[in-house]
Motif scaffolding. Structure first.
Motif, PDB file in Angstrom:
ATOM      1  N   ALA A  53       0.841  -1.203  -0.010  1.00  0.00           N
ATOM      2  CA  ALA A  53       0.112  -0.194  -0.001  1.00  0.00           C
ATOM      3  C   ALA A  53       0.937   1.222  -0.208  1.00  0.00           C
ATOM      4  CB  ALA A  53      -0.933   0.001   1.059  1.00  0.00           C
ATOM      5  N   ALA A  54       1.923   1.231   0.723  1.00  0.00           N
ATOM      6  CA  ALA A  54       2.858   2.492   0.717  1.00  0.00           C
ATOM      7  C   ALA A  54       3.608   2.478  -0.478  1.00  0.00           C
ATOM      8  CB  ALA A  54       3.648   2.189   1.950  1.00  0.00           C
ATOM      9  N   LEU A  79       2.050   6.810  -6.795  1.00  0.00           N
ATOM     10  CA  LEU A  79       0.977   7.830  -7.354  1.00  0.00           C
ATOM     11  C   LEU A  79       1.608   9.325  -7.091  1.00  0.00           C
ATOM     12  CD1 LEU A  79      -2.461   6.075  -6.469  1.00  0.00           C
ATOM     13  CD2 LEU A  79      -1.498   6.372  -8.582  1.00  0.00           C
ATOM     14  N   LEU A  80       2.010   9.178  -5.934  1.00  0.00           N
ATOM     15  CA  LEU A  80       2.729  10.751  -5.493  1.00  0.00           C
ATOM     16  C   LEU A  80       3.801  11.276  -6.334  1.00  0.00           C
ATOM     17  CD1 LEU A  80       2.360  10.547  -1.542  1.00  0.00           C
ATOM     18  CD2 LEU A  80       1.091  12.009  -3.106  1.00  0.00           C
ATOM     19  N   ALA A 104       2.388   1.641  -3.515  1.00  0.00           N
ATOM     20  CA  ALA A 104       1.359   2.022  -4.226  1.00  0.00           C
ATOM     21  C   ALA A 104       1.188   3.785  -4.111  1.00  0.00           C
ATOM     22  CB  ALA A 104       0.198   1.221  -4.351  1.00  0.00           C
ATOM     23  N   ALA A 105       1.119   4.192  -3.276  1.00  0.00           N
ATOM     24  CA  ALA A 105       0.742   5.465  -2.805  1.00  0.00           C
ATOM     25  C   ALA A 105       2.166   6.451  -3.216  1.00  0.00           C
ATOM     26  CB  ALA A 105       0.633   5.645  -1.157  1.00  0.00           C
ATOM     27  N   LEU A 106       3.061   5.972  -2.844  1.00  0.00           N
ATOM     28  CA  LEU A 106       4.454   6.823  -3.100  1.00  0.00           C
ATOM     29  C   LEU A 106       4.519   6.679  -4.698  1.00  0.00           C
ATOM     30  CD1 LEU A 106       7.219   5.492  -0.835  1.00  0.00           C
ATOM     31  CD2 LEU A 106       6.311   7.723  -1.065  1.00  0.00           C
TER      32      LEU A 106
END
Length: 128
Positions: free
Chosen positions: A16-17, A23-24, A19-21
C-alpha cells in the motif's frame, strides 16, 4: 502462526505504501493517471468479456457436437436392435415353416403306414 500473520500484514502495508508513493511521484497529473488506470481497467474488462464469450461459444459448440454424437450412437444402436429383431423374426418364421413341413411329412408317412396296415388287415380278413 502469529509470525506469518505479522509477515502478511507487513507485506500488505508495504504494498500500500509503495502504491501511494508511486502515485505521488508519478510523472503525470493525478487526473491523467486515473484516466490511464480507468482505460486499462476498461480494456481488461472488455478482454475478459470477449474471452468469456469465446469460452461460452466453445462450450455451446462442444455441447451441440456431443449431443449430436449421442443421438447418432442412439440411432445406430436402435437400428442394430431393429435389424437383430428382424433377423430373429425371419429365423423364427423359417424354423416354424421347417417344423410345419416336417410335421406334415410325418403325418403323411403315418397315414401311408396306417393305410398299408388297413389294406393288409382287409386282405387277411377277405382270405379267411
Amino acid at each position: 502462526m502469529k509470525d506469518q500473520g505479522k509477515l502478511i500484514a507487513a507485506l500488505l502495508i508495504g504494498a500500500a505504501a509503495g502504491a501511494a508513493l508511486g502515485l505521488l511521484l508519478a510523472p503525470e497529473r493525478g487526473e491523467d493517471t486515473r484516466n490511464d488506470i480507468s482505460d486499462y481497467l476498461n480494456d481488461a474488462v472488455s478482454k475478459a468479456k470477449e474471452k468469456a464469450q469465446t469460452a461460452t461459444d466453445s462450450i455451446k459448440e462442444y455441447g451441440t457436437n456431443l449431443a449430436d454424437k449421442v443421438k447418432s450412437k442412439y440411432s445406430d444402436a436402435a437400428n442394430d436392435l431393429y435389424n437383430f429383431r428382424d433377423g430373429i423374426s425371419d429365423d423364427v418364421k423359417s424354423k416354424s415353416s421347417d417344423v410345419a413341413n416336417d410335421a406334415e411329412n410325418h403325418l403323411e408317412n403315418a397315414k401311408s403306414k396306417a393305410k398299408g396296415v388297413s389294406n393288409d388287415l382287409n386282405a387277411s380278413i377277405q382270405q379267411a
